[in-house]
Design an enzyme around this catalytic site. Structure first.
Site, PDB file in Angstrom:
ATOM      1  N   GLU A   1       0.817  -1.213   0.000  1.00  0.00           N
ATOM      2  CA  GLU A   1       0.000   0.000   0.000  1.00  0.00           C
ATOM      3  C   GLU A   1       0.850   1.262   0.000  1.00  0.00           C
ATOM      4  O   GLU A   1       0.469   2.263  -0.573  1.00  0.00           O
ATOM      5  CB  GLU A   1      -0.939   0.023   1.209  1.00  0.00           C
ATOM      6  CG  GLU A   1      -2.025  -1.037   1.172  1.00  0.00           C
ATOM      7  CD  GLU A   1      -3.080  -0.797   0.107  1.00  0.00           C
ATOM      8  OE1 GLU A   1      -3.191   0.328  -0.433  1.00  0.00           O
ATOM      9  OE2 GLU A   1      -3.814  -1.755  -0.198  1.00  0.00           O
TER      10      GLU A   1
ATOM     11  N   ASP B   1      -6.496   8.080  -4.435  1.00  0.00           N
ATOM     12  CA  ASP B   1      -5.854   6.881  -4.987  1.00  0.00           C
ATOM     13  C   ASP B   1      -6.092   6.804  -6.500  1.00  0.00           C
ATOM     14  O   ASP B   1      -6.601   7.752  -7.107  1.00  0.00           O
ATOM     15  CB  ASP B   1      -6.314   5.627  -4.242  1.00  0.00           C
ATOM     16  CG  ASP B   1      -7.765   5.242  -4.511  1.00  0.00           C
ATOM     17  OD1 ASP B   1      -8.434   5.889  -5.347  1.00  0.00           O
ATOM     18  OD2 ASP B   1      -8.235   4.279  -3.879  1.00  0.00           O
TER      19      ASP B   1
END
Length: 158
Positions: free
Chosen positions: A29, A38
């Site tokens: 991540e 994101d």
């Protein structure tokens, strides 16, 4: 009915799964202490946490550590009913990492879960490679991530 020994055993197994999964989540991540959008535009913070995150949010490294460990434990518990009880811990950890990324509902509705419940554990691990897209396109980072998750999943079958 569960006796005290079985409950303690399940708790210990869950803790081992979380211990295996957290470093992998952190590695894939990446950590950011300020909220960012994101790949699909969702507000994200720390080690990929999206739940309840708003742009402008910030966190400390210690807050991120706690947030990630708690979230991984929640995802492990959420997908537990979707997998066979005797699934090896490395395989369960790989699926927990995947669920952290795609969501527990998506995981439980996936061919990964269906194949595992049907006893096709190798096929279940292989099905990880179907989850390499974001925003409708294949993302190299997801290909690499799913390959690592598949390797961990298969390691549990040896």
């Amino acid at each position: 009915m569960r006796g005290p020994g079985k409950l303690a055993g399940a708790t210990g197994a869950a803790a081992l799964v979380v211990a295996l999964a957290v470093p992998m989540v952190k590695a894939w991540e990446g950590r950011r202490l300020a909220a960012y959008a994101d790949l699909v535009g969702k507000a994200t913070i720390c080690d990929g946490e999206t739940r309840g995150v708003r742009m402008g949010d910030t966190a400390t490294p210690a807050e991120c550590d706690r947030m990630t460990a708690a979230a991984v434990a929640e995802f492990e518990a959420a997908i537990r009913p979707c997998l066979p009880g005797d699934l090896p811990l490395p395989s369960r950890a790989a699926f927990t990492v995947t669920a952290y990324n795609i969501g527990a509902d998506a995981f439980c509705a996936s061919s990964m879960a269906r194949r595992a419940m049907a006893g096709n554990l190798r096929g279940s691990c292989d099905a990880l490679m179907m989850w390499t897209k974001a925003g409708g396109r294949v993302v190299r980072g997801l290909v690499n991530r799913r390959t690592a998750e598949r390797d961990l999943c298969l390691a549990g079958l040896q």
